[in-house]
Design an enzyme around this catalytic site. Structure first.
Site, PDB file in Angstrom:
ATOM      1  N   HIS A  28      -3.261 -18.961  -8.173  1.00 20.07           N
ATOM      2  CA  HIS A  28      -3.019 -19.772  -8.689  1.00 20.07           C
ATOM      3  C   HIS A  28      -2.496 -21.288  -7.815  1.00 20.07           C
ATOM      4  CE1 HIS A  28       0.672 -17.332  -8.461  1.00 20.07           C
ATOM      5  NE2 HIS A  28       0.864 -18.710  -8.411  1.00 20.07           N
ATOM      6  N   CYS A  88       2.054 -24.531  -6.232  1.00 18.20           N
ATOM      7  CA  CYS A  88       2.717 -23.872  -6.837  1.00 18.20           C
ATOM      8  C   CYS A  88       4.364 -23.156  -6.060  1.00 18.20           C
ATOM      9  CB  CYS A  88       2.165 -22.184  -6.943  1.00 18.20           C
ATOM     10  SG  CYS A  88       3.758 -21.141  -8.005  1.00 18.20           S
ATOM     11  N   CYS A 101       0.632 -16.428  -4.298  1.00 15.88           N
ATOM     12  CA  CYS A 101       2.247 -16.042  -4.306  1.00 15.88           C
ATOM     13  C   CYS A 101       2.791 -15.044  -5.254  1.00 15.88           C
ATOM     14  CB  CYS A 101       2.231 -17.429  -5.440  1.00 15.88           C
ATOM     15  SG  CYS A 101       3.975 -17.861  -6.287  1.00 15.88           S
ATOM     16  N   HIS A 156       2.980  -9.839  -8.475  1.00 20.87           N
ATOM     17  CA  HIS A 156       3.554  -9.649  -9.901  1.00 20.87           C
ATOM     18  C   HIS A 156       3.048  -9.152 -11.547  1.00 20.87           C
ATOM     19  CE1 HIS A 156       7.481 -11.269  -8.922  1.00 20.87           C
ATOM     20  NE2 HIS A 156       7.746 -11.526  -8.885  1.00 20.87           N
TER      21      HIS A 156
HETATM   22  N1  LIG Z   1       9.671 -20.266 -11.529  1.00 19.26           N
HETATM   23  C1  LIG Z   1       8.919 -20.254 -10.831  1.00 19.26           C
HETATM   24  O1  LIG Z   1       8.005 -21.231 -11.750  1.00 19.26           O
HETATM   25  C2  LIG Z   1       7.935 -19.522  -9.894  1.00 19.26           C
HETATM   26  C3  LIG Z   1       7.523 -20.018  -8.742  1.00 19.26           C
HETATM   27  C4  LIG Z   1       6.345 -19.907  -8.132  1.00 19.26           C
HETATM   28  C5  LIG Z   1       7.291 -18.698  -7.664  1.00 19.26           C
HETATM   29  N2  LIG Z   1       8.430 -17.469  -8.481  1.00 19.26           N
HETATM   30  C6  LIG Z   1       8.948 -16.479  -8.160  1.00 19.26           C
HETATM   31  O2  LIG Z   1       9.885 -16.648  -7.332  1.00 19.26           O
HETATM   32  C7  LIG Z   1       9.589 -15.312  -6.471  1.00 19.26           C
HETATM   33  C8  LIG Z   1       9.863 -15.389  -5.162  1.00 19.26           C
HETATM   34  O3  LIG Z   1       8.029 -15.328  -4.689  1.00 19.26           O
HETATM   35  P1  LIG Z   1       8.022 -16.258  -3.168  1.00 19.26           P
HETATM   36  O4  LIG Z   1       6.130 -16.467  -3.056  1.00 19.26           O
HETATM   37  O5  LIG Z   1       8.773 -16.866  -2.331  1.00 19.26           O
HETATM   38  O6  LIG Z   1       7.804 -14.466  -2.563  1.00 19.26           O
HETATM   39  P2  LIG Z   1       8.729 -13.854  -1.012  1.00 19.26           P
HETATM   40  O7  LIG Z   1       7.013 -12.606  -1.639  1.00 19.26           O
HETATM   41  O8  LIG Z   1       6.670 -14.894  -0.873  1.00 19.26           O
HETATM   42  O9  LIG Z   1       9.119 -14.247  -0.956  1.00 19.26           O
HETATM   43  C9  LIG Z   1      10.185 -13.318  -0.988  1.00 19.26           C
HETATM   44  C10 LIG Z   1      11.453 -13.168  -0.708  1.00 19.26           C
HETATM   45  O10 LIG Z   1      12.805 -12.401  -1.473  1.00 19.26           O
HETATM   46  C11 LIG Z   1      13.610 -11.410  -0.461  1.00 19.26           C
HETATM   47  N3  LIG Z   1      13.730 -10.525  -0.567  1.00 19.26           N
HETATM   48  C12 LIG Z   1      13.164  -8.961  -1.620  1.00 19.26           C
HETATM   49  N4  LIG Z   1      14.544  -8.839  -1.795  1.00 19.26           N
HETATM   50  C13 LIG Z   1      15.689  -9.110  -1.561  1.00 19.26           C
HETATM   51  C14 LIG Z   1      16.646  -9.370  -1.834  1.00 19.26           C
HETATM   52  N5  LIG Z   1      17.241  -8.362  -2.223  1.00 19.26           N
HETATM   53  N6  LIG Z   1      18.127 -10.231  -1.012  1.00 19.26           N
HETATM   54  C15 LIG Z   1      17.200 -11.126  -0.556  1.00 19.26           C
HETATM   55  N7  LIG Z   1      16.095 -11.290   0.103  1.00 19.26           N
HETATM   56  C16 LIG Z   1      15.254 -10.531  -0.982  1.00 19.26           C
HETATM   57  C17 LIG Z   1      12.229 -10.508   0.926  1.00 19.26           C
HETATM   58  O11 LIG Z   1      12.506 -10.748   2.436  1.00 19.26           O
HETATM   59  C18 LIG Z   1      11.377 -12.319   0.437  1.00 19.26           C
HETATM   60  O12 LIG Z   1      11.539 -13.530   1.974  1.00 19.26           O
HETATM   61  C19 LIG Z   1       8.901 -14.083  -6.975  1.00 19.26           C
HETATM   62  O13 LIG Z   1      10.084 -14.185  -8.133  1.00 19.26           O
HETATM   63  C20 LIG Z   1       7.930 -15.423  -7.746  1.00 19.26           C
HETATM   64  O14 LIG Z   1       7.179 -14.468  -9.187  1.00 19.26           O
HETATM   65  C21 LIG Z   1       9.128 -18.393 -10.148  1.00 19.26           C
HETATM   66 ZN   LIG Z   2       3.289 -19.060  -7.601  1.00 21.24          ZN
END
Ligand SMILES: NC(=O)c1ccc[n+]([C@@H]2O[C@H](COP(=O)([O-])OP(=O)(O)OC[C@H]3O[C@@H](n4cnc5c(N)ncnc54)[C@H](O)[C@@H]3O)[C@@H](O)[C@H]2O)c1
Ligand SMILES: [Zn+2]
Ligand SMILES: [Zn+2]
Length: 365
Positions: A63, A165, A42, A47
């Site tokens: 996780h 997650c 994830c 991060h």
């Molecule tokens: N809120 C929560 O409880 C929770 C849980 C899990 C993950 N997250 C967070 O969610 C976010 C996404 O996680 P993920 O695993 O899907 O990541 P990921 O790396 O799979 O996907 C991120 C996506 O964002 C795109 N991206 C990057 N910069 C961009 C921009 N400026 N504009 C538009 N798109 C852009 C990337 O191309 C990619 O497709 C992370 O910050 C992660 O930490 C939050």
């Molecule tokens: Zn996660």
């Protein structure tokens, strides 16, 4: 007797993980020992490696796991040996005001346990931190029972691990936090594992227009397969807000920031309907960064909120697994790469380059 288990250990930020044999303590009262079958990668793990989230090193990350129970701590009756389980980040102590509220998943034990810093892992007699009290980049871990969800064995481990997650966060953000309504319009900023799951959640909720927005144009096809009706290439657009408004008239009914960039969260707010639009912060923003906007944007009635783990409780995770088994949504497109634990660093490289949608570590059984 403590056992030895193989793990990918992060010894410091911005360094490759290293495979080591670590020592795993016996499960205590209220804990079980599990053997992982699979673990997704994830962006929240990345991060930590990029120092965007506070974390003690060395640490065993991971996780997003699915596992089998292999040993029970004293007095554990909720689970049996061989049970298929998903460890869920948010405990469910059943006693704190949040658990008793019936409204949220914010059990106070989550933070309390992070602060206490307990870990079942050690290396050469020194503790190795266990990320989110899960540590699924180890073959085995020891986990409190109030974080475990018993799940249907029919769910493929390489797919179902992502429900721990990313999938729960995305489905939950759409279905539980925002309560997306039938016929509504939805904009999703960032369609990685989490954002694509918001797309699937919005489709399940009956949204009629789902706009996927990503800097990686390669995400267009997969977003469309999972339910997006439109795609905005963020790297080729100089005004995403105007493009969303053009597609929706007055702005989207719902928007979700799924990257973790404060400026995008602001754009998500600007892109929603001024009177009733809701913008949801899902991406984890780097520690220390702040959100800002023009107050008038809120005065008209827009709502700006956030979603931790999709607002999902433990039983929602089991429900999302059941929905997957019933074929209500699919994970074939989401899981793009399967890796051995030794290849975990390649998974992070592919996450950074955008080559992978979701990579999953598969453990040999
Ligand atoms: N809120 C929560 O409880 C929770 C849980 C899990 C993950 N997250 C967070 O969610 C976010 C996404 O996680 P993920 O695993 O899907 O990541 P990921 O790396 O799979 O996907 C991120 C996506 O964002 C795109 N991206 C990057 N910069 C961009 C921009 N400026 N504009 C538009 N798109 C852009 C990337 O191309 C990619 O497709 C992370 O910050 C992660 O930490 C939050
Ligand atoms: Zn996660
Ligand atoms: Zn609680």
């Amino acid at each position: 007797m403590p056992v030895k288990t193989r793990a990918a250990v992060a010894f410091g930020p911005n360094r490759d993980l290293e495979i080591r044999e670590v020592t795993l303590a016996d499960p205590q009262a209220g804990q079980v020992m599990v053997r992982f079958l699979a673990s997704g990668l994830c962006h929240s793990d990345l991060h930590v490696l990029e120092e965007k989230a506070a974390q003690q090193f060395p640490v065993i990350l991971g996780h997003e796991g699915i596992a089998e129970v292999v040993a029970l701590g004293e007095g554990v009756t909720e689970f049996a040996l061989g049970d298929r389980v998903i460890p869920y980040l948010v405990p469910d102590c059943g006693k704190c005001a949040f658990c008793l509220s019936g409204r949220t998943n914010l059990c106070v034990e989550m933070q309390a346990r992070r602060m206490a810093g307990w870990t079942p892992f050690s290396l050469d007699g020194e503790p190795v931190a266990c990320f989110m009290a899960i540590g699924s980049f180890a073959e085995m871990s020891v986990i409190p029972v109030d974080m475990l969800v018993k799940v249907d064995r029919a769910a493929r481990p390489d797919h179902a691990c992502c429900i721990a997650c990313g999938v729960t966060t995305g489905l939950g953000a759409a279905l539980i936090t925002a309560k997306v309504t039938p016929g509504s319009s939805v904009a999703v900023f960032g369609v990685g594992g989490v954002g694509l799951s918001v797309v699937q959640g919005a489709k399940l909720a009956g949204a009629s227009r789902i706009i996927a927005i990503d800097t990686n144009a390669a995400k267009k096809e997969i977003a469309a397969r999972l339910g997006a009706t439109d795609f905005i290439d963020a790297s080729a657009s100089d005004n995403i807000v105007a493009e969303v408004q053009k597609l929706t008239g007055l702005g989207a009914d719902f928007a979700f920031e799924c990257v973790g960039i404060p400026e995008l969260a602001r754009q998500a707010l600007e892109a929603v309907n001024p009177a009733w639009g809701m913008a949801v912060c899902v991406g984890v923003m780097p520690a220390g960064r702040e959100l800002s906007t023009a107050p008038f944007l809120l005065m008209t009635g827009r709502r700006w909120t956030g979603s931790l783990m999709g607002g999902a409780k433990r039983q929602d995770v089991a429900r999302f697994v059941d929905m997957y088994v019933a074929g209500e949504y699919a994970l074939d497109d989401l899981v793009s790469h399967r890796l051995s634990l030794e290849d975990v660093n390649r998974g992070f490289t592919m996450m950074k380059s955008g080559e992978a949608v979701r990579s999953v570590v598969l453990y040999e059984q």
